[in-house]
Design a protein around this motif. Sequence first.
Motif, PDB file in Angstrom:
ATOM      1  N   ALA A  49      48.408 -35.310  20.579  1.00  0.00           N
ATOM      2  CA  ALA A  49      47.407 -34.801  19.642  1.00  0.00           C
ATOM      3  C   ALA A  49      47.326 -35.658  18.380  1.00  0.00           C
ATOM      4  CB  ALA A  49      47.724 -33.355  19.273  1.00  0.00           C
ATOM      5  N   HIS A  50      48.356 -36.456  18.150  1.00  0.00           N
ATOM      6  CA  HIS A  50      48.360 -37.360  16.990  1.00  0.00           C
ATOM      7  C   HIS A  50      48.123 -38.810  17.411  1.00  0.00           C
ATOM      8  CE1 HIS A  50      50.179 -33.816  15.128  1.00  0.00           C
ATOM      9  NE2 HIS A  50      49.874 -34.351  13.966  1.00  0.00           N
ATOM     10  N   GLY A  51      47.647 -39.005  18.640  1.00  0.00           N
ATOM     11  CA  GLY A  51      47.214 -40.328  19.063  1.00  0.00           C
ATOM     12  C   GLY A  51      48.241 -41.180  19.777  1.00  0.00           C
ATOM     13  N   LEU A  52      49.415 -40.623  20.110  1.00  0.00           N
ATOM     14  CA  LEU A  52      50.422 -41.408  20.824  1.00  0.00           C
ATOM     15  C   LEU A  52      50.349 -41.097  22.314  1.00  0.00           C
ATOM     16  CD1 LEU A  52      51.591 -41.260  17.819  1.00  0.00           C
ATOM     17  CD2 LEU A  52      53.784 -41.798  18.892  1.00  0.00           C
ATOM     18  N   ASP A  53      50.285 -42.142  23.133  1.00  0.00           N
ATOM     19  CA  ASP A  53      50.259 -41.914  24.572  1.00  0.00           C
ATOM     20  C   ASP A  53      51.676 -41.671  25.078  1.00  0.00           C
ATOM     21  OD1 ASP A  53      51.517 -44.408  24.745  1.00  0.00           O
ATOM     22  OD2 ASP A  53      49.696 -45.460  25.370  1.00  0.00           O
ATOM     23  N   ARG A  54      51.809 -41.421  26.386  1.00  0.00           N
ATOM     24  CA  ARG A  54      53.112 -41.054  26.939  1.00  0.00           C
ATOM     25  C   ARG A  54      54.124 -42.182  26.780  1.00  0.00           C
ATOM     26  NH1 ARG A  54      53.350 -36.360  29.668  1.00  0.00           N
ATOM     27  NH2 ARG A  54      55.270 -36.946  30.735  1.00  0.00           N
ATOM     28  N   ALA A  55      53.689 -43.410  26.954  1.00  0.00           N
ATOM     29  CA  ALA A  55      54.617 -44.526  26.830  1.00  0.00           C
ATOM     30  C   ALA A  55      55.159 -44.623  25.407  1.00  0.00           C
ATOM     31  CB  ALA A  55      53.926 -45.832  27.230  1.00  0.00           C
ATOM     32  N   ALA A  56      54.294 -44.404  24.428  1.00  0.00           N
ATOM     33  CA  ALA A  56      54.723 -44.484  23.035  1.00  0.00           C
ATOM     34  C   ALA A  56      55.690 -43.351  22.691  1.00  0.00           C
ATOM     35  CB  ALA A  56      53.513 -44.448  22.110  1.00  0.00           C
ATOM     36  N   THR A  57      55.419 -42.161  23.227  1.00  0.00           N
ATOM     37  CA  THR A  57      56.312 -41.031  22.962  1.00  0.00           C
ATOM     38  C   THR A  57      57.656 -41.238  23.648  1.00  0.00           C
ATOM     39  OG1 THR A  57      54.429 -39.543  22.708  1.00  0.00           O
ATOM     40  CG2 THR A  57      56.564 -38.526  23.136  1.00  0.00           C
ATOM     41  N   THR A  58      57.631 -41.748  24.858  1.00  0.00           N
ATOM     42  CA  THR A  58      58.886 -42.058  25.539  1.00  0.00           C
ATOM     43  C   THR A  58      59.693 -43.077  24.743  1.00  0.00           C
ATOM     44  OG1 THR A  58      57.972 -41.588  27.733  1.00  0.00           O
ATOM     45  CG2 THR A  58      59.901 -43.030  27.648  1.00  0.00           C
ATOM     46  N   ALA A  59      59.022 -44.064  24.195  1.00  0.00           N
ATOM     47  CA  ALA A  59      59.708 -45.069  23.379  1.00  0.00           C
ATOM     48  C   ALA A  59      60.344 -44.440  22.150  1.00  0.00           C
ATOM     49  CB  ALA A  59      58.732 -46.172  22.980  1.00  0.00           C
ATOM     50  N   LEU A  60      59.688 -43.447  21.555  1.00  0.00           N
ATOM     51  CA  LEU A  60      60.266 -42.760  20.399  1.00  0.00           C
ATOM     52  C   LEU A  60      61.501 -41.960  20.790  1.00  0.00           C
ATOM     53  CD1 LEU A  60      57.217 -41.437  18.339  1.00  0.00           C
ATOM     54  CD2 LEU A  60      58.783 -43.299  17.766  1.00  0.00           C
ATOM     55  N   LEU A  61      61.464 -41.307  21.946  1.00  0.00           N
ATOM     56  CA  LEU A  61      62.634 -40.574  22.415  1.00  0.00           C
ATOM     57  C   LEU A  61      63.804 -41.532  22.621  1.00  0.00           C
ATOM     58  CD1 LEU A  61      60.824 -38.171  24.892  1.00  0.00           C
ATOM     59  CD2 LEU A  61      62.042 -37.482  22.820  1.00  0.00           C
ATOM     60  N   HIS A  62      63.522 -42.690  23.218  1.00  0.00           N
ATOM     61  CA  HIS A  62      64.574 -43.695  23.395  1.00  0.00           C
ATOM     62  C   HIS A  62      65.070 -44.198  22.037  1.00  0.00           C
ATOM     63  CE1 HIS A  62      63.067 -44.880  27.711  1.00  0.00           C
ATOM     64  NE2 HIS A  62      63.521 -43.639  27.624  1.00  0.00           N
ATOM     65  N   ARG A  63      64.143 -44.401  21.103  1.00  0.00           N
ATOM     66  CA  ARG A  63      64.520 -44.883  19.774  1.00  0.00           C
ATOM     67  C   ARG A  63      65.451 -43.902  19.082  1.00  0.00           C
ATOM     68  NH1 ARG A  63      59.806 -46.072  15.476  1.00  0.00           N
ATOM     69  NH2 ARG A  63      59.592 -47.986  16.726  1.00  0.00           N
ATOM     70  N   SER A  64      65.189 -42.603  19.259  1.00  0.00           N
ATOM     71  CA  SER A  64      66.023 -41.607  18.582  1.00  0.00           C
ATOM     72  C   SER A  64      67.485 -41.747  18.983  1.00  0.00           C
ATOM     73  CB  SER A  64      65.509 -40.194  18.870  1.00  0.00           C
ATOM     74  OG  SER A  64      65.787 -39.787  20.208  1.00  0.00           O
ATOM     75  N   VAL A  65      67.733 -42.024  20.255  1.00  0.00           N
ATOM     76  CA  VAL A  65      69.111 -42.207  20.724  1.00  0.00           C
ATOM     77  C   VAL A  65      69.671 -43.529  20.218  1.00  0.00           C
ATOM     78  CG1 VAL A  65      70.595 -42.412  22.756  1.00  0.00           C
ATOM     79  CG2 VAL A  65      68.703 -40.773  22.750  1.00  0.00           C
ATOM     80  N   ALA A  66      68.863 -44.571  20.243  1.00  0.00           N
ATOM     81  CA  ALA A  66      69.326 -45.884  19.808  1.00  0.00           C
ATOM     82  C   ALA A  66      69.729 -45.884  18.336  1.00  0.00           C
ATOM     83  CB  ALA A  66      68.242 -46.934  20.059  1.00  0.00           C
ATOM     84  N   LEU A  67      68.987 -45.177  17.494  1.00  0.00           N
ATOM     85  CA  LEU A  67      69.301 -45.146  16.065  1.00  0.00           C
ATOM     86  C   LEU A  67      70.616 -44.415  15.805  1.00  0.00           C
ATOM     87  CD1 LEU A  67      65.742 -44.381  14.663  1.00  0.00           C
ATOM     88  CD2 LEU A  67      66.970 -46.549  14.518  1.00  0.00           C
TER      89      LEU A  67
END
Length: 308
Positions: free
Chosen positions: A80-98
């Motif tokens: 709803a804020h303009g992020l596609d599934r790939a971008a959201t998946t990347a954010l989930l991965h980023r959360s663990v990496a950080l």
Amino acid sequence: MSRASGPLAEALAHRAVLLDGGLSNQLTDQGCDLSGGLWSGRVLAERPDQVEAAHTAYAQAGAEVLITASYQVGYEAFAAHGLDRAATTALLHRSVALADRAAQAADHEVWVAASVGPYGAVLADGSEYRGRYGLSVRELADFHRPRVEALLAADPDVLALETLPDPDEAEALLTVLAETGAPAWLSYTVAGPRTRSGRPLAEAFALAADAPQIIALGVNCCDPADVLPALEAAASVTAKPLLAYPNDGSVWDATTQTWEPPPDPAPWPTTAWQHTGARLIGGCCRIGPPHIAALAGHLPPAGTGRGG
């Protein structure tokens, strides 16, 4: 220092382990803007350096478990804020990496717990403090499954199934968890002797009492005064380690998007929590690094056995 060398479940069999505190309040204290429906997810997307700094602050305060910034990250909400599934998946991965980077830099062993917040969190309307969304267990499982799969692909030490207001959602997450075999803790948000949706606590905890993937059961984001009765309810139905990471007793006002602090903050009888079986102890919303550092002084050091 590398991330913790053994499973969190093994540590819990011998001692209490210190969790971190509220990520959102620490990000706010660092000057981050959490306005809008994405909350801490907005900072994860726009200022990942600030998320890592918040994790680092908790690790430096002595936290042995860092909970990722994935609580409010959901595919539908971010679409709803303009992020596609790939971008959201990347954010989930980023959360663990950080969280992993902060753990790697700590001077003690640290576990990384991938946060799986409730369905109500992505609605950003306070629904996680009410529950009863009108969805079936199957629909809730379908909502959570892709988030869980994406987080597990980033290799956290454990999943944090947290702030659940209703046993139906717990049942849905247990279904997804059984498909993965991954370790997790499960934590309800409560009001008095019931879940936020009004179900008796013993009944709610019994759902996960024998689930092999669940390494600990307990409560979070609740009034500290509600912790001990909830732990006693959990201990009545399970021998698993228990957990507690309450907020400061404030109440969230979804209309104004603000916390209403309590007139008289409740004490934290952590010794009683430990005697009841609590092995994971930390804080949630409005609990910052100084409070976590103070909690560290009330937990026995590694290698000293059961707390009390």
